[in-house]
Motif scaffolding. Structure first.
Motif, PDB file in Angstrom:
ATOM      1  N   PHE A  39       7.168  -0.315  -4.219  1.00  0.00           N
ATOM      2  CA  PHE A  39       7.973  -1.784  -4.272  1.00  0.00           C
ATOM      3  C   PHE A  39       7.814  -2.949  -5.351  1.00  0.00           C
ATOM      4  CE2 PHE A  39       7.092  -5.219  -2.189  1.00  0.00           C
ATOM      5  CZ  PHE A  39       7.963  -6.005  -0.996  1.00  0.00           C
ATOM      6  N   LYS A  40       6.207  -2.000  -6.077  1.00  0.00           N
ATOM      7  CA  LYS A  40       6.285  -3.164  -7.250  1.00  0.00           C
ATOM      8  C   LYS A  40       6.935  -4.837  -6.521  1.00  0.00           C
ATOM      9  CE  LYS A  40       7.058  -0.142 -10.961  1.00  0.00           C
ATOM     10  NZ  LYS A  40       6.738   0.990 -10.918  1.00  0.00           N
ATOM     11  N   GLY A  41       5.529  -5.361  -5.789  1.00  0.00           N
ATOM     12  CA  GLY A  41       5.007  -6.864  -5.594  1.00  0.00           C
ATOM     13  C   GLY A  41       4.031  -7.316  -6.742  1.00  0.00           C
ATOM     14  N   TYR A  42       3.512  -8.404  -5.886  1.00  0.00           N
ATOM     15  CA  TYR A  42       2.486  -8.970  -6.873  1.00  0.00           C
ATOM     16  C   TYR A  42       1.286  -7.544  -6.988  1.00  0.00           C
ATOM     17  CZ  TYR A  42      -1.551 -12.721  -7.055  1.00  0.00           C
ATOM     18  OH  TYR A  42      -2.001 -13.295  -8.030  1.00  0.00           O
ATOM     19  N   MET A  43       1.379  -6.874  -6.305  1.00  0.00           N
ATOM     20  CA  MET A  43      -0.220  -5.449  -6.275  1.00  0.00           C
ATOM     21  C   MET A  43       0.198  -4.805  -5.401  1.00  0.00           C
ATOM     22  SD  MET A  43      -4.344  -6.459  -5.760  1.00  0.00           S
ATOM     23  CE  MET A  43      -4.304  -7.729  -3.813  1.00  0.00           C
ATOM     24  N   TRP A  44      -0.670  -4.093  -5.968  1.00  0.00           N
ATOM     25  CA  TRP A  44      -0.700  -2.388  -5.720  1.00  0.00           C
ATOM     26  C   TRP A  44      -1.540  -1.804  -5.071  1.00  0.00           C
ATOM     27  CZ3 TRP A  44       0.286   2.337  -8.613  1.00  0.00           C
ATOM     28  CH2 TRP A  44       0.771   2.755  -8.063  1.00  0.00           C
ATOM     29  N   GLN A  45      -1.418  -1.461  -3.841  1.00  0.00           N
ATOM     30  CA  GLN A  45      -3.341  -0.332  -3.544  1.00  0.00           C
ATOM     31  C   GLN A  45      -2.746   0.386  -3.518  1.00  0.00           C
ATOM     32  OE1 GLN A  45      -4.425  -0.025   0.836  1.00  0.00           O
ATOM     33  NE2 GLN A  45      -6.279  -1.872  -0.337  1.00  0.00           N
ATOM     34  N   ALA A  55       0.330  -1.055   0.085  1.00  0.00           N
ATOM     35  CA  ALA A  55       0.449   0.053   0.007  1.00  0.00           C
ATOM     36  C   ALA A  55       0.552   1.356   0.508  1.00  0.00           C
ATOM     37  CB  ALA A  55      -1.123  -0.159   1.509  1.00  0.00           C
ATOM     38  N   GLN A  56       0.853   2.038  -0.637  1.00  0.00           N
ATOM     39  CA  GLN A  56       1.246   2.680  -1.586  1.00  0.00           C
ATOM     40  C   GLN A  56       0.616   4.048  -2.472  1.00  0.00           C
ATOM     41  OE1 GLN A  56       5.216   3.153  -3.022  1.00  0.00           O
ATOM     42  NE2 GLN A  56       5.691   5.199  -2.417  1.00  0.00           N
ATOM     43  N   TYR A  57      -0.087   5.027  -1.091  1.00  0.00           N
ATOM     44  CA  TYR A  57      -1.110   6.143  -1.592  1.00  0.00           C
ATOM     45  C   TYR A  57       0.009   7.262  -2.374  1.00  0.00           C
ATOM     46  CZ  TYR A  57      -4.964   4.065   0.938  1.00  0.00           C
ATOM     47  OH  TYR A  57      -5.478   2.555   1.295  1.00  0.00           O
ATOM     48  N   ASN A  58       0.090   6.702  -3.682  1.00  0.00           N
ATOM     49  CA  ASN A  58       0.990   7.580  -4.370  1.00  0.00           C
ATOM     50  C   ASN A  58       0.809   7.254  -5.703  1.00  0.00           C
ATOM     51  OD1 ASN A  58       3.167   9.278  -5.181  1.00  0.00           O
ATOM     52  ND2 ASN A  58       4.762   7.959  -4.017  1.00  0.00           N
ATOM     53  N   SER A  59       1.540   8.300  -7.504  1.00  0.00           N
ATOM     54  CA  SER A  59       1.168   7.527  -8.364  1.00  0.00           C
ATOM     55  C   SER A  59       2.255   7.205  -9.141  1.00  0.00           C
ATOM     56  CB  SER A  59       1.989   9.324  -8.410  1.00  0.00           C
ATOM     57  OG  SER A  59       2.898   9.689  -8.872  1.00  0.00           O
ATOM     58  N   SER A  60       3.171   6.744  -7.475  1.00  0.00           N
ATOM     59  CA  SER A  60       3.998   5.266  -8.390  1.00  0.00           C
ATOM     60  C   SER A  60       4.892   4.327  -7.629  1.00  0.00           C
ATOM     61  CB  SER A  60       5.124   5.791  -9.067  1.00  0.00           C
ATOM     62  OG  SER A  60       6.170   7.316  -7.962  1.00  0.00           O
ATOM     63  N   ASP A  61       4.425   3.200  -7.542  1.00  0.00           N
ATOM     64  CA  ASP A  61       4.896   2.221  -6.484  1.00  0.00           C
ATOM     65  C   ASP A  61       6.672   1.872  -6.797  1.00  0.00           C
ATOM     66  OD1 ASP A  61       4.907   0.235  -4.881  1.00  0.00           O
ATOM     67  OD2 ASP A  61       3.791  -1.101  -6.619  1.00  0.00           O
TER      68      ASP A  61
END
Length: 191
Positions: free
Chosen positions: A163-169, A155-161
């Motif tokens: 972490f880049k794991g399996y899924m991004w909230q 979970a990272q409320y941002n325009s980019s991730d």
């Protein structure tokens, strides 16, 4: 990338047919449980999401303070999913994060404790496919995700991730069908 949402009883009634007709969403991660309790909307959400063609996974919000409690919480989630009779095409997730309950009840905020809690849950939930959900801060400072070797939902409320794991909230303000949902991206080409 595939877009989806996660939901719980906190979202109230979800019109899954309307959601399907008016969005590009393909999946849903539905809260089955928290602590030792069942999410009151789990069965309705899972059945109607599946009925409308959404690929589904589940999540459990943890209040575990130690590994023994995490094992009991895993048994709770496993029982709820088994009793539902559904086949989940996406993983179950163990949601570990900071909250007032942990802070008030002497939670040990160390990487060793948090990772051990996650590992205990993951071991007990087998044979269900399970991963871990946490925000970027917890994945950086408290969860030894490399040691766990499971799918990570960050979970990272941002325009980019970052972490880049399996899924991004990426948001908790995805406005659809008159409601706000948590918006998620699944890093797969298709499901």
């Amino acid at each position: 990338m595939i877009y989806g949402i996660d939901v719980s009883e906190n979202n109230g009634y979800v019109d899954w047919q309307r959601l399907k007709e008016t969005s590009n969403l393909k999946f849903a991660i539905i809260r089955s449980s928290f602590g030792f309790s069942t999410d009151s909307r789990f069965l309705d959400n899972i059945y109607h999401a599946l009925e409308n063609g959404f690929k589904c996974g589940a999540y459990h919000y943890s209040y575990a303070l130690n590994s023994d409690e995490a094992i009991k919480e895993a048994r709770t989630m496993k029982s709820i999913i088994e009793k539902s009779g559904v086949l989940l095409e996406l993983p179950c997730f163990f949601d570990i994060e900071n909250d007032s309950y942990k802070a008030k009840n002497g939670f040990e905020y160390t990487q060793e404790n948090v990772t051990n809690i996650c590992q205990a849950f993951l071991d007990e939930i087998k044979p269900l496919n399970c991963g871990v959900y946490a925000n970027l801060d917890w994945l950086t400072n408290y969860v030894d995700w490399q040691k766990l070797g499971c799918s990570i939902w960050s979970a990272q409320y941002n325009s980019s991730d970052d972490f880049k794991g399996y899924m991004w909230q990426y948001t908790d303000k995805l406005h659809l069908i008159g409601k706000n949902f948590d918006g998620n991206v699944l890093y797969l080409d298709e499901i």
